[in-house]
Write an enzyme that holds these catalytic residues in place. Structure first.
Site, PDB file in Angstrom:
ATOM      1  N   LYS A   5      -9.675  79.435 -16.602  1.00 50.07           N
ATOM      2  CA  LYS A   5      -8.693  80.947 -16.582  1.00 50.07           C
ATOM      3  C   LYS A   5      -9.073  81.463 -17.929  1.00 50.07           C
ATOM      4  O   LYS A   5      -9.285  80.729 -19.082  1.00 50.07           O
ATOM      5  CB  LYS A   5      -7.359  80.616 -16.384  1.00 50.07           C
ATOM      6  CG  LYS A   5      -6.403  81.755 -15.843  1.00 50.07           C
ATOM      7  CD  LYS A   5      -6.636  81.852 -14.513  1.00 50.07           C
ATOM      8  CE  LYS A   5      -5.558  82.933 -13.882  1.00 50.07           C
ATOM      9  NZ  LYS A   5      -5.790  83.185 -12.506  1.00 50.07           N
ATOM     10  N   GLY A  31       8.608  90.455  -4.494  1.00 48.72           N
ATOM     11  CA  GLY A  31       7.614  91.353  -4.992  1.00 48.72           C
ATOM     12  C   GLY A  31       6.922  91.964  -4.192  1.00 48.72           C
ATOM     13  O   GLY A  31       6.234  91.427  -3.241  1.00 48.72           O
TER      14      GLY A  31
HETATM   15  P1  NAD Z   1       1.131  92.301  -8.725  1.00 49.19           P
HETATM   16  O1  NAD Z   1       1.337  92.319 -10.258  1.00 49.19           O
HETATM   17  O2  NAD Z   1       0.422  93.322  -8.035  1.00 49.19           O
HETATM   18  O3  NAD Z   1       2.656  92.238  -8.080  1.00 49.19           O
HETATM   19  C1  NAD Z   1       3.832  91.595  -8.412  1.00 49.19           C
HETATM   20  C2  NAD Z   1       4.866  92.292  -7.868  1.00 49.19           C
HETATM   21  O4  NAD Z   1       6.142  91.640  -8.289  1.00 49.19           O
HETATM   22  C3  NAD Z   1       5.039  93.749  -8.721  1.00 49.19           C
HETATM   23  O5  NAD Z   1       5.177  94.656  -7.692  1.00 49.19           O
HETATM   24  C4  NAD Z   1       6.378  93.680  -9.563  1.00 49.19           C
HETATM   25  O6  NAD Z   1       6.903  94.783  -9.920  1.00 49.19           O
HETATM   26  C5  NAD Z   1       6.949  92.574  -8.812  1.00 49.19           C
HETATM   27  N1  NAD Z   1       8.003  91.923  -9.706  1.00 49.19           N
HETATM   28  C6  NAD Z   1       8.062  91.624 -10.778  1.00 49.19           C
HETATM   29  N2  NAD Z   1       9.164  90.770 -11.156  1.00 49.19           N
HETATM   30  C7  NAD Z   1       9.854  90.613 -10.166  1.00 49.19           C
HETATM   31  C8  NAD Z   1      10.972  89.901  -9.680  1.00 49.19           C
HETATM   32  N3  NAD Z   1      11.863  89.436 -10.719  1.00 49.19           N
HETATM   33  N4  NAD Z   1      11.388  89.928  -8.410  1.00 49.19           N
HETATM   34  C9  NAD Z   1      10.652  90.768  -7.500  1.00 49.19           C
HETATM   35  N5  NAD Z   1       9.601  91.297  -7.846  1.00 49.19           N
HETATM   36  C10 NAD Z   1       8.973  91.388  -9.005  1.00 49.19           C
HETATM   37  O7  NAD Z   1       0.512  90.966  -8.583  1.00 49.19           O
HETATM   38  P2  NAD Z   1      -0.140  90.655  -7.070  1.00 49.19           P
HETATM   39  O8  NAD Z   1      -1.696  90.501  -7.386  1.00 49.19           O
HETATM   40  O9  NAD Z   1       0.438  91.224  -5.738  1.00 49.19           O
HETATM   41  O10 NAD Z   1       0.174  88.864  -7.414  1.00 49.19           O
HETATM   42  C11 NAD Z   1       1.285  88.647  -6.839  1.00 49.19           C
HETATM   43  C12 NAD Z   1       1.491  86.956  -7.302  1.00 49.19           C
HETATM   44  O11 NAD Z   1       0.356  86.143  -6.499  1.00 49.19           O
HETATM   45  C13 NAD Z   1       0.976  86.604  -8.853  1.00 49.19           C
HETATM   46  O12 NAD Z   1       1.843  85.453  -9.156  1.00 49.19           O
HETATM   47  C14 NAD Z   1      -0.406  86.455  -8.674  1.00 49.19           C
HETATM   48  O13 NAD Z   1      -0.890  85.252  -9.771  1.00 49.19           O
HETATM   49  C15 NAD Z   1      -0.589  85.476  -7.379  1.00 49.19           C
HETATM   50  N6  NAD Z   1      -1.986  85.657  -6.615  1.00 49.19           N
HETATM   51  C16 NAD Z   1      -2.553  86.786  -6.615  1.00 49.19           C
HETATM   52  C17 NAD Z   1      -3.765  86.875  -5.929  1.00 49.19           C
HETATM   53  C18 NAD Z   1      -4.370  88.232  -5.870  1.00 49.19           C
HETATM   54  O14 NAD Z   1      -5.493  88.254  -4.956  1.00 49.19           O
HETATM   55  N7  NAD Z   1      -4.091  89.322  -6.326  1.00 49.19           N
HETATM   56  C19 NAD Z   1      -4.241  85.742  -5.720  1.00 49.19           C
HETATM   57  C20 NAD Z   1      -3.732  84.564  -5.750  1.00 49.19           C
HETATM   58  C21 NAD Z   1      -2.513  84.583  -6.418  1.00 49.19           C
END
Ligand code: NAD
Length: 358
Positions: free
Chosen positions: A85, A185
């Protein structure tokens, strides 16, 4: 004291990383760290997080934790990749984003293919294009027709969705069309997941600080909007964390009304003891790093040159893998995350042994 590489008798999460590389190119505002947690299975792969950290130590801690999680995720997904990472602190004041990510690309190139980067929270395709200007050890670039690539989020959402079907059938003996899912989220993954769940007939309760996005989900998916502070109590069968890590702590788990936790956020359990509290409350926990592997599988396909059909097949394996894990947890009367940790640890330890013997 355990030596780097020596993961044979250690839980992956506590094994020391093989290498930690400090990032410091202050001319371009670059400050952070790359952690190569394990390369036993292949190059350490994991995205680059660009986030506001109050201090350097906090950024390093996060990178160590996330890199260990990637070792486990990549191993369980059957990928020929280790875990790593990068974490970069968002600079105070103005900065040239393209120049910063180009400087990061030079650092990745310096590692000679031992670390492969991609997007993570706070980074996007344009940032990875800047990285690509300096190194080929990057994925998550704009997809070329007929090849894997692009935003990994829809692939992550699909893996979580298929896994949720399995979890719901196992724990509640019901189809998705007969459950309510609380989605925390509505970012790249959460919104895609809502679409899939809505199409499958599930009822949705959502929370999202960006009120316009929440309103869009309400309009498109007939989702009920909850306050972010009260999503844990939502009258739902499934809780799908798709925002931040560490959200399940000793306090929030007691507020959960759902009987299943299955979502995309990385490192959902604030500490390992929370897994026991969930089990004691008869909540089925689908380990995050097993169910959210769709994105890294797509990234692997892009980097390793697989066909989209191969990526699809491997994402399709996530749900049966969860089913096997749930069956094993039941048969051994053990917790899901304990079994998953053990399986990932065994895979990495066997690869490390093979490497030492070679
Ligand atoms: P993102 O940043 O696009 O979405 C996160 C969302 O959560 C945002 O819309 C944000 O406004 C919202 N948020 C922030 N604080 C919040 C709260 N307290 N309550 C509710 N919503 C809140 O990220 P993403 O790419 O959608 O990823 C989401 C999660 O999944 C992250 O933890 C990321 O590490 C994990 N993840 C993502 C992927 C991927 O392919 N993008 C893969 C594996 C894991």
């Amino acid at each position: 004291m355990a030596m780097p590489n020596d993961v044979t008798d250690l839980a992956l999460a506590t094994a020391l990383p093989e290498r930690v590389v400090k990032l410091e190119d202050l001319d371009f505002g670059l400050e952070g760290v790359i952690v190569l947690h394990s390369t036993a299975l292949g190059p350490a792969a994991g995205g680059c997080r660009f986030w506001h950290y109050p201090d350097r130590a906090g950024a390093h801690r996060d990178a160590l934790r996330l890199a260990a999680g990637m070792s486990a995720k990549n191993a369980l997904a059957g990928l020929p990749l280790g875990g790593g990472k990068a974490v970069i602190r968002v600079p105070e004041g103005g900065f040239d984003r393209k120049a910063l990510f180009s400087a990061f690309g030079r650092a990745v190139e310096h590692l000679g293919g031992n670390y492969v980067t991609a997007e993570d929270v706070g980074t996007g395709i344009a940032d990875m294009a800047a990285v690509r200007s300096q190194t080929r050890h990057v994925a998550g670039l704009a997809a070329q027709p007929g090849y894997p690539g692009g935003d990994p989020s829809p692939h992550t959402a699909r893996g979580v969705f298929e896994a949720m079907k399995v979890a719901v059938a196992h724990r509640l003996e019901r189809p998705l069309s007969d459950v309510t899912v609380a989605v925390q989220g509505l970012g790249n993954v959460g919104f895609n997941l809502c679409r899939l769940l809505h199409d499958a007939g599930a009822r949705l309760i959502v929370c999202e600080p960006r009120s316009d996005v929440a309103a869009r989900a309400a309009a498109l998916f007939s989702a009920e909007i909850a306050r972010c502070s009260s999503i844990y109590e939502a009258k739902a069968d499934v809780f799908a964390p798709c925002a931040l890590g560490g959200i399940l702590d000793h306090q929030t788990v007691t507020r959960l009304s759902a009987k299943i936790v299955c979502g995309a956020a990385n490192n959902q359990l604030a500490d390992p003891a929370v897994g026991k509290v969930l089990a004691d409350r008869d909540v089925l926990y689908a380990p995050d790093y097993l169910v959210n592997a769709g994105g890294i599988i797509n990234v692997a396909g892009e980097y390793l040159g697989w066909l989209p059909s191969e990526v699809d097949r491997r994402i399709g394996d996530i749900a049966p893998r969860l089913q096997a894990l749930l069956d094993r947890a039941r048969d051994e009367n053990s917790r899901t995350e304990v079994i998953a940790d053990r399986m990932a640890n065994d895979i990495v330890a066997a690869a490390a042994r093979r490497r030492r013997a070679a």
